[in-house]
Design a protein around this motif. Sequence first.
Motif, PDB file in Angstrom:
ATOM      1  N   GLN A  29      30.735  -7.050   5.607  1.00 28.95           N
ATOM      2  CA  GLN A  29      30.237  -8.454   5.906  1.00 28.95           C
ATOM      3  C   GLN A  29      28.842  -8.727   5.383  1.00 28.95           C
ATOM      4  O   GLN A  29      28.638  -9.815   5.042  1.00 28.95           O
ATOM      5  CB  GLN A  29      30.263  -8.495   7.645  1.00 28.95           C
ATOM      6  N   MET A  30      27.982  -7.621   5.271  1.00 34.24           N
ATOM      7  CA  MET A  30      26.749  -8.008   4.730  1.00 34.24           C
ATOM      8  C   MET A  30      27.056  -8.317   3.409  1.00 34.24           C
ATOM      9  O   MET A  30      26.321  -8.900   2.656  1.00 34.24           O
ATOM     10  CB  MET A  30      25.902  -6.454   4.821  1.00 34.24           C
ATOM     11  N   GLN A  31      27.821  -7.360   2.418  1.00 36.20           N
ATOM     12  CA  GLN A  31      28.030  -7.527   1.288  1.00 36.20           C
ATOM     13  C   GLN A  31      28.653  -9.115   0.880  1.00 36.20           C
ATOM     14  O   GLN A  31      28.081  -9.700  -0.263  1.00 36.20           O
ATOM     15  CB  GLN A  31      28.885  -6.617   0.533  1.00 36.20           C
ATOM     16  N   ALA A  32      29.431  -9.249   1.940  1.00 38.09           N
ATOM     17  CA  ALA A  32      30.083 -11.021   1.483  1.00 38.09           C
ATOM     18  C   ALA A  32      28.705 -11.963   1.837  1.00 38.09           C
ATOM     19  O   ALA A  32      28.705 -12.814   1.023  1.00 38.09           O
ATOM     20  CB  ALA A  32      31.065 -11.039   2.414  1.00 38.09           C
ATOM     21  N   ARG A  33      28.047 -11.730   3.003  1.00 37.38           N
ATOM     22  CA  ARG A  33      26.721 -12.597   3.015  1.00 37.38           C
ATOM     23  C   ARG A  33      25.842 -12.706   1.552  1.00 37.38           C
ATOM     24  O   ARG A  33      25.417 -13.641   1.368  1.00 37.38           O
ATOM     25  CB  ARG A  33      25.984 -12.256   4.284  1.00 37.38           C
ATOM     26  N   GLN A  34      25.528 -11.679   1.155  1.00 40.02           N
ATOM     27  CA  GLN A  34      24.904 -11.389   0.003  1.00 40.02           C
ATOM     28  C   GLN A  34      25.108 -11.911  -1.163  1.00 40.02           C
ATOM     29  O   GLN A  34      24.646 -12.878  -2.003  1.00 40.02           O
ATOM     30  CB  GLN A  34      24.490  -9.910  -0.212  1.00 40.02           C
ATOM     31  N   GLU A  35      26.661 -11.809  -1.353  1.00 36.84           N
ATOM     32  CA  GLU A  35      27.529 -12.716  -2.341  1.00 36.84           C
ATOM     33  C   GLU A  35      27.316 -14.084  -2.326  1.00 36.84           C
ATOM     34  O   GLU A  35      27.222 -15.017  -3.341  1.00 36.84           O
ATOM     35  CB  GLU A  35      28.786 -12.144  -2.611  1.00 36.84           C
ATOM     36  N   VAL A  36      27.556 -14.640  -1.067  1.00 37.29           N
ATOM     37  CA  VAL A  36      27.222 -16.283  -0.599  1.00 37.29           C
ATOM     38  C   VAL A  36      25.753 -16.593  -1.300  1.00 37.29           C
ATOM     39  O   VAL A  36      25.542 -17.464  -1.517  1.00 37.29           O
ATOM     40  CB  VAL A  36      27.665 -16.611   0.558  1.00 37.29           C
ATOM     41  N   GLY A  37      25.011 -15.505  -0.817  1.00 39.82           N
ATOM     42  CA  GLY A  37      23.544 -15.890  -1.024  1.00 39.82           C
ATOM     43  C   GLY A  37      23.018 -15.845  -2.700  1.00 39.82           C
ATOM     44  O   GLY A  37      22.482 -16.672  -2.957  1.00 39.82           O
ATOM     45  N   LEU A  77      17.718 -10.734  -1.994  1.00 41.24           N
ATOM     46  CA  LEU A  77      19.187 -11.114  -1.667  1.00 41.24           C
ATOM     47  C   LEU A  77      19.623 -10.283  -0.448  1.00 41.24           C
ATOM     48  O   LEU A  77      20.379 -11.040   0.380  1.00 41.24           O
ATOM     49  CB  LEU A  77      20.272 -10.899  -2.997  1.00 41.24           C
ATOM     50  N   GLN A  78      19.282  -9.284   0.029  1.00 44.00           N
ATOM     51  CA  GLN A  78      19.606  -8.599   1.090  1.00 44.00           C
ATOM     52  C   GLN A  78      18.788  -9.271   2.268  1.00 44.00           C
ATOM     53  O   GLN A  78      19.449  -9.551   3.255  1.00 44.00           O
ATOM     54  CB  GLN A  78      18.961  -7.199   1.080  1.00 44.00           C
ATOM     55  N   TYR A  79      17.815  -9.745   2.002  1.00 41.69           N
ATOM     56  CA  TYR A  79      16.902 -10.643   2.920  1.00 41.69           C
ATOM     57  C   TYR A  79      17.667 -11.681   3.183  1.00 41.69           C
ATOM     58  O   TYR A  79      17.862 -12.344   4.409  1.00 41.69           O
ATOM     59  CB  TYR A  79      15.323 -11.040   2.489  1.00 41.69           C
ATOM     60  N   ILE A  80      18.287 -12.554   2.277  1.00 44.07           N
ATOM     61  CA  ILE A  80      18.743 -13.877   2.455  1.00 44.07           C
ATOM     62  C   ILE A  80      20.243 -13.421   2.956  1.00 44.07           C
ATOM     63  O   ILE A  80      20.690 -14.323   4.077  1.00 44.07           O
ATOM     64  CB  ILE A  80      19.296 -14.238   0.970  1.00 44.07           C
ATOM     65  N   GLU A  93      30.912 -21.352   2.506  1.00 46.21           N
ATOM     66  CA  GLU A  93      31.721 -21.025   1.550  1.00 46.21           C
ATOM     67  C   GLU A  93      32.883 -21.831   1.029  1.00 46.21           C
ATOM     68  O   GLU A  93      33.077 -22.275   0.063  1.00 46.21           O
ATOM     69  CB  GLU A  93      32.449 -19.709   1.966  1.00 46.21           C
ATOM     70  N   ALA A  94      33.256 -22.610   2.265  1.00 46.20           N
ATOM     71  CA  ALA A  94      34.213 -24.025   1.808  1.00 46.20           C
ATOM     72  C   ALA A  94      33.327 -25.004   1.212  1.00 46.20           C
ATOM     73  O   ALA A  94      34.041 -25.574   0.256  1.00 46.20           O
ATOM     74  CB  ALA A  94      34.400 -24.499   3.280  1.00 46.20           C
ATOM     75  N   ARG A  95      32.146 -25.264   1.338  1.00 50.53           N
ATOM     76  CA  ARG A  95      31.571 -26.326   0.484  1.00 50.53           C
ATOM     77  C   ARG A  95      31.547 -25.733  -0.912  1.00 50.53           C
ATOM     78  O   ARG A  95      31.557 -26.621  -1.893  1.00 50.53           O
ATOM     79  CB  ARG A  95      30.052 -26.548   1.233  1.00 50.53           C
ATOM     80  N   LEU A  96      31.029 -24.619  -1.193  1.00 49.64           N
ATOM     81  CA  LEU A  96      30.842 -23.810  -2.456  1.00 49.64           C
ATOM     82  C   LEU A  96      32.061 -24.095  -2.956  1.00 49.64           C
ATOM     83  O   LEU A  96      32.414 -24.351  -4.590  1.00 49.64           O
ATOM     84  CB  LEU A  96      30.244 -22.444  -2.391  1.00 49.64           C
ATOM     85  N   ALA A  97      33.327 -23.588  -2.608  1.00 46.85           N
ATOM     86  CA  ALA A  97      34.495 -23.662  -3.264  1.00 46.85           C
ATOM     87  C   ALA A  97      34.920 -25.045  -3.466  1.00 46.85           C
ATOM     88  O   ALA A  97      35.596 -25.454  -4.641  1.00 46.85           O
ATOM     89  CB  ALA A  97      35.636 -23.095  -2.164  1.00 46.85           C
TER      90      ALA A  97
END
Length: 117
Positions: A29-37, A77-80, A93-97
């Motif tokens: 979950q943390m990695q997914a949030r960082q990727e969105v960041g 990015l970890q902080y984000i 994610e939906a808006r970015l897509a």
Amino acid sequence: MAGRRPHPRMDEQQQDNPQPVSKTRRKQQMQARQEVGEALVRLSEARLVELQLPERLYEAVREARGIGKFGALRRQLQYIGRLMRDVDVVAIEARLAAWTGQPPAAGAPPARTDQDA
């Protein structure tokens, strides 16, 4: 001992949190949030403003744009990602897509089409 009942407080604790999240799942979950960041950092200023992010997250994304050192950028990015715990990541994610024309990430619900109605 066979007829022994569990402690009543233990039952209450189990009802409050029936399935604890595994460490692996938390890391995913943390990695997914960082990727969105990371995607947020690459957005134009106009699109970033359009998302109406909380002020701390918005400032963290803007600050990440000016970081040139890889290690410092990784920490930012970890902080984000940590700030995104309190934000609806699926909606972002939906808006970015929608903006990129790509299908939403695995965690996002599929977009509705006119054929679905």
